[in-house]
Design a protein around this motif. Structure first.
Motif, PDB file in Angstrom:
ATOM      1  N   TRP A 138      40.686  49.119 108.574  1.00 28.32           N
ATOM      2  CA  TRP A 138      40.945  48.937 110.093  1.00 28.32           C
ATOM      3  C   TRP A 138      41.243  50.251 111.089  1.00 28.32           C
ATOM      4  CZ3 TRP A 138      43.904  43.765 110.194  1.00 28.32           C
ATOM      5  CH2 TRP A 138      43.056  42.735 109.494  1.00 28.32           C
ATOM      6  N   GLU A 139      42.056  51.131 110.554  1.00 34.45           N
ATOM      7  CA  GLU A 139      42.450  52.109 111.566  1.00 34.45           C
ATOM      8  C   GLU A 139      41.760  53.415 111.019  1.00 34.45           C
ATOM      9  OE1 GLU A 139      44.571  51.990 113.759  1.00 34.45           O
ATOM     10  OE2 GLU A 139      45.221  49.846 113.739  1.00 34.45           O
ATOM     11  N   LYS A 140      40.741  53.288 110.196  1.00 31.13           N
ATOM     12  CA  LYS A 140      40.001  54.478 109.593  1.00 31.13           C
ATOM     13  C   LYS A 140      41.040  55.724 109.257  1.00 31.13           C
ATOM     14  CE  LYS A 140      36.701  52.192 110.811  1.00 31.13           C
ATOM     15  NZ  LYS A 140      35.829  51.366 109.966  1.00 31.13           N
ATOM     16  N   TRP A 141      42.213  55.276 108.410  1.00 33.95           N
ATOM     17  CA  TRP A 141      42.903  56.126 107.765  1.00 33.95           C
ATOM     18  C   TRP A 141      42.542  56.491 106.380  1.00 33.95           C
ATOM     19  CZ3 TRP A 141      48.174  53.344 109.566  1.00 33.95           C
ATOM     20  CH2 TRP A 141      48.023  53.611 111.175  1.00 33.95           C
ATOM     21  N   SER A 142      43.073  57.567 105.998  1.00 36.37           N
ATOM     22  CA  SER A 142      42.855  57.692 104.434  1.00 36.37           C
ATOM     23  C   SER A 142      43.865  56.656 103.661  1.00 36.37           C
ATOM     24  CB  SER A 142      43.208  59.162 103.932  1.00 36.37           C
ATOM     25  OG  SER A 142      44.349  59.540 104.218  1.00 36.37           O
ATOM     26  N   PHE A 143      43.477  56.529 102.367  1.00 36.97           N
ATOM     27  CA  PHE A 143      44.536  55.610 101.518  1.00 36.97           C
ATOM     28  C   PHE A 143      45.717  56.377 101.549  1.00 36.97           C
ATOM     29  CE2 PHE A 143      40.161  54.186 100.013  1.00 36.97           C
ATOM     30  CZ  PHE A 143      40.475  52.799 100.330  1.00 36.97           C
ATOM     31  N   LEU A 144      45.986  57.698 101.331  1.00 34.74           N
ATOM     32  CA  LEU A 144      47.161  58.241 101.209  1.00 34.74           C
ATOM     33  C   LEU A 144      48.015  58.185 102.558  1.00 34.74           C
ATOM     34  CD1 LEU A 144      49.432  60.067  99.899  1.00 34.74           C
ATOM     35  CD2 LEU A 144      48.146  61.975 100.634  1.00 34.74           C
ATOM     36  N   ASN A 145      47.141  58.141 103.799  1.00 37.28           N
ATOM     37  CA  ASN A 145      48.097  57.920 105.113  1.00 37.28           C
ATOM     38  C   ASN A 145      48.353  56.542 105.247  1.00 37.28           C
ATOM     39  OD1 ASN A 145      47.889  60.520 105.507  1.00 37.28           O
ATOM     40  ND2 ASN A 145      45.817  60.515 106.635  1.00 37.28           N
ATOM     41  N   SER A 146      47.625  55.686 104.829  1.00 37.50           N
ATOM     42  CA  SER A 146      47.852  54.251 104.988  1.00 37.50           C
ATOM     43  C   SER A 146      49.335  53.927 103.981  1.00 37.50           C
ATOM     44  CB  SER A 146      46.711  53.414 104.490  1.00 37.50           C
ATOM     45  OG  SER A 146      45.479  53.496 105.562  1.00 37.50           O
ATOM     46  N   PHE A 147      49.079  54.287 103.044  1.00 37.17           N
ATOM     47  CA  PHE A 147      50.263  54.083 102.081  1.00 37.17           C
ATOM     48  C   PHE A 147      51.387  54.488 102.580  1.00 37.17           C
ATOM     49  CE2 PHE A 147      52.880  55.226  98.282  1.00 37.17           C
ATOM     50  CZ  PHE A 147      52.956  54.013  97.789  1.00 37.17           C
ATOM     51  N   TYR A 148      51.345  56.101 103.260  1.00 37.05           N
ATOM     52  CA  TYR A 148      52.477  56.662 103.733  1.00 37.05           C
ATOM     53  C   TYR A 148      53.207  55.920 104.936  1.00 37.05           C
ATOM     54  CZ  TYR A 148      54.524  60.230 106.808  1.00 37.05           C
ATOM     55  OH  TYR A 148      55.175  60.861 107.738  1.00 37.05           O
ATOM     56  N   PHE A 149      52.050  55.194 105.517  1.00 36.45           N
ATOM     57  CA  PHE A 149      52.672  54.393 106.909  1.00 36.45           C
ATOM     58  C   PHE A 149      53.544  53.256 106.383  1.00 36.45           C
ATOM     59  CE2 PHE A 149      51.662  50.658 109.263  1.00 36.45           C
ATOM     60  CZ  PHE A 149      52.421  50.928 110.469  1.00 36.45           C
ATOM     61  N   CYS A 150      52.940  52.681 105.372  1.00 37.79           N
ATOM     62  CA  CYS A 150      53.276  51.006 105.092  1.00 37.79           C
ATOM     63  C   CYS A 150      55.024  51.540 104.338  1.00 37.79           C
ATOM     64  CB  CYS A 150      52.517  50.598 103.944  1.00 37.79           C
ATOM     65  SG  CYS A 150      51.108  50.105 104.453  1.00 37.79           S
ATOM     66  N   MET A 151      55.077  52.493 103.591  1.00 43.19           N
ATOM     67  CA  MET A 151      56.236  52.789 103.075  1.00 43.19           C
ATOM     68  C   MET A 151      57.230  53.290 104.105  1.00 43.19           C
ATOM     69  SD  MET A 151      56.248  52.068  99.913  1.00 43.19           S
ATOM     70  CE  MET A 151      57.861  52.888  99.561  1.00 43.19           C
ATOM     71  N   THR A 152      56.958  54.140 105.004  1.00 42.87           N
ATOM     72  CA  THR A 152      57.814  54.381 105.820  1.00 42.87           C
ATOM     73  C   THR A 152      58.159  53.498 107.025  1.00 42.87           C
ATOM     74  OG1 THR A 152      55.953  55.514 107.293  1.00 42.87           O
ATOM     75  CG2 THR A 152      57.180  56.972 105.848  1.00 42.87           C
ATOM     76  N   SER A 153      57.234  52.492 107.149  1.00 38.87           N
ATOM     77  CA  SER A 153      57.613  51.616 108.327  1.00 38.87           C
ATOM     78  C   SER A 153      58.558  50.435 107.514  1.00 38.87           C
ATOM     79  CB  SER A 153      56.408  50.857 108.658  1.00 38.87           C
ATOM     80  OG  SER A 153      55.460  51.705 109.278  1.00 38.87           O
ATOM     81  N   LEU A 154      58.244  50.171 106.197  1.00 41.13           N
ATOM     82  CA  LEU A 154      59.180  49.146 105.554  1.00 41.13           C
ATOM     83  C   LEU A 154      60.734  49.501 105.210  1.00 41.13           C
ATOM     84  CD1 LEU A 154      56.363  47.284 103.195  1.00 41.13           C
ATOM     85  CD2 LEU A 154      57.269  46.422 105.323  1.00 41.13           C
ATOM     86  N   CYS A 155      60.610  50.989 105.096  1.00 43.63           N
ATOM     87  CA  CYS A 155      61.821  51.434 104.886  1.00 43.63           C
ATOM     88  C   CYS A 155      62.603  52.037 106.273  1.00 43.63           C
ATOM     89  CB  CYS A 155      61.650  52.991 104.074  1.00 43.63           C
ATOM     90  SG  CYS A 155      61.152  52.585 102.396  1.00 43.63           S
ATOM     91  N   LYS A 156      61.817  51.560 107.493  1.00 42.97           N
ATOM     92  CA  LYS A 156      62.529  51.653 108.824  1.00 42.97           C
ATOM     93  C   LYS A 156      62.677  53.304 108.862  1.00 42.97           C
ATOM     94  CE  LYS A 156      64.696  47.307 109.311  1.00 42.97           C
ATOM     95  NZ  LYS A 156      65.756  46.552 109.793  1.00 42.97           N
ATOM     96  N   ILE A 157      61.758  54.130 108.211  1.00 41.75           N
ATOM     97  CA  ILE A 157      62.068  55.545 108.750  1.00 41.75           C
ATOM     98  C   ILE A 157      61.296  55.915 109.888  1.00 41.75           C
ATOM     99  CG2 ILE A 157      61.515  57.946 107.933  1.00 41.75           C
ATOM    100  CD1 ILE A 157      61.778  56.610 105.139  1.00 41.75           C
ATOM    101  N   GLY A 158      59.898  55.346 110.103  1.00 39.46           N
ATOM    102  CA  GLY A 158      59.179  55.372 111.558  1.00 39.46           C
ATOM    103  C   GLY A 158      58.995  56.731 112.023  1.00 39.46           C
TER     104      GLY A 158
END
Length: 397
Positions: free
Chosen positions: A267-287
């Motif tokens: 949906w966001e036209k990101w790479s898989f690495l960037n998408s995985f990086y976003f999900c992990m940082t968001s769920l860990c509340k790093i942001g």
């Protein structure tokens, strides 16, 4: 006859007065009761409403409504901000072009080293000015383009969940004050949602895990019947001792993160690495804020800007406006992104509760094992060296 009537008239008057007073009191009581009934109904409704809002469904619905209300409020407040940075950047660009033209006209490429040095100095100054403007929050978009509904909703979610992406900040004084008030009430609401949702998901996952565990294990019905006949409930209480391992919680989180990775990459036209990086940082509340869903969504303001550019610039691509209009309607994706983040926070709370239960059981087992080990060591020591108290008693006698 008249005397008798005169004597009885005061009594009749007293009786009449008593009847009148009693009627007044009865009417007063009835009116008071009728006035109290609506109050009781209102109190009962308020009590039921508060009780419902403290449940899991009520808290989830309340936090969704609270986020939508905050998004609409921030859109209304921040779109009133007059951003003069774009005009300043345009002025800097024009000044830089004019200086480069003056340098070229003055030296006319006859003195190339001097021309290169002066142009490098002008470009270096322009680069430093642009970098300073970008550090102050300039992204090249107007407030109407930045504060779209998807972006405002993700901003509200980052505030109440304490992630704090930092890609968008309020510029107006009213927006900053409203952010403080919004976070003051939103963070406790999110904590209540976090605890309730974690408890509900933990119970559901525990029930599912126990059911799957019972299906995979061989059931010895004869042993259970014998245990019931003997009055022993050990076989029946074995189900209660089943604890969800930490590996199962980790597998659930990994599956959820991989699902989000595929979804955001599509949906966001990101790479898989960037998408995985976003999900992990968001769920860990790093942001960190370098990747935020909703910030890349096309809004009506972007379509208007592209249309205005098409009217002024002949070399602009005419298919750009139609393409933007085609991808503008993305509110369904936004809703799924929002639900994904909230449900992910609930899964994190679920794993926390389940892992805490496992750690508590493991610590209890370690405590019992330590006691047994100490007792066994003491018995071995007594068997080898004898009990010192026996030696003391022999010396005494």
């Amino acid at each position: 006859m008249s005397n008798k009537f005169q004597r009885s008239s005061p009594q009749m008057l007293g009786v009449g007065r008593g009847v009148g007073v009693g009627g007044i009191e009865a009417s007063t009581v009835s009116s008071t009761a009728s006035n109290q009934e609506p109050r009781k109904r209102v109190k009962r409704c308020c009590r039921n409403f508060v009780t419902f809002m403290c449940t899991q469904v009520g808290v989830g619905a309340l936090i969704v409504v609270y986020a939508i209300f905050g998004a609409l409020a921030f859109m209304q407040i921040e779109r009133e901000y007059v951003d003069k940075t774009s005009a300043h950047v345009l002025e800097l660009r024009q000044n830089c072009s004019q200086k480069l033209w003056n340098i070229t006209e003055e030296h006319n490429l006859l003195e190339k080293p001097l021309w290169v040095n002066e142009t490098n100095a002008v470009l270096r100054e322009y680069q430093a000015q642009i970098a300073q403007i970008i550090k102050s929050g300039y992204v090249g978009r107007s407030p109407a383009q930045m504060w779209s509904f998807p972006a405002a909703l993700m901003f509200c979610l980052s505030v109440i969940t304490m992630i704090g992406y930092g890609n968008m900040v309020p510029r107006t004084p009213w927006g900053k004050g409203f952010t403080v008030i919004y976070a003051t009430f939103g963070i406790p609401l999110y904590i209540l949602y976090f605890l309730n949702m974690g408890r509900v998901l933990a119970r559901s996952f525990k029930f599912l895990y126990r059911s799957m565990h019972d299906c995979t294990q061989e059931r010895n019905y004869d042993a259970r019947l014998e245990a019931l006949e003997n009055g022993s409930l050990g076989a029946l209480t074995l189900r209660k001792k089943i604890i969800v391992p930490s590996t199962a919680c980790l597998w659930v989180i990994i599956f959820y993160v991989l699902t989000g990775t595929i979804m955001f990459a599509n949906w966001e036209k990101w790479s898989f690495l960037n998408s995985f990086y976003f999900c992990m940082t968001s769920l860990c509340k790093i942001g960190f804020g370098d990747f935020v869903p909703g910030a890349s969504l096309t809004t009506a303001a972007d379509v208007d800007a592209a249309t205005h550019k098409l009217r002024e610039d002949i070399a602009a691509d005419p298919n750009e406006v139609s393409e933007l209009q085609r991808i503008t309607d993305q509110h369904s994706k936004l809703a799924i992104n929002f639900i994904y983040m909230l449900l992910g926070m609930g899964l994190v709370a679920m794993c926390r509760n389940l892992m805490r239960e496992e750690v508590r059981v493991k610590l209890k087992e370690m405590k019992e094992d330590t006691k047994l080990c100490v007792e066994d060591t003491r018995l071995r020591f007594v068997g080898c060296c004898g009990d010192p108290r026996d030696q003391y008693e022999n010396d005494y006698y």
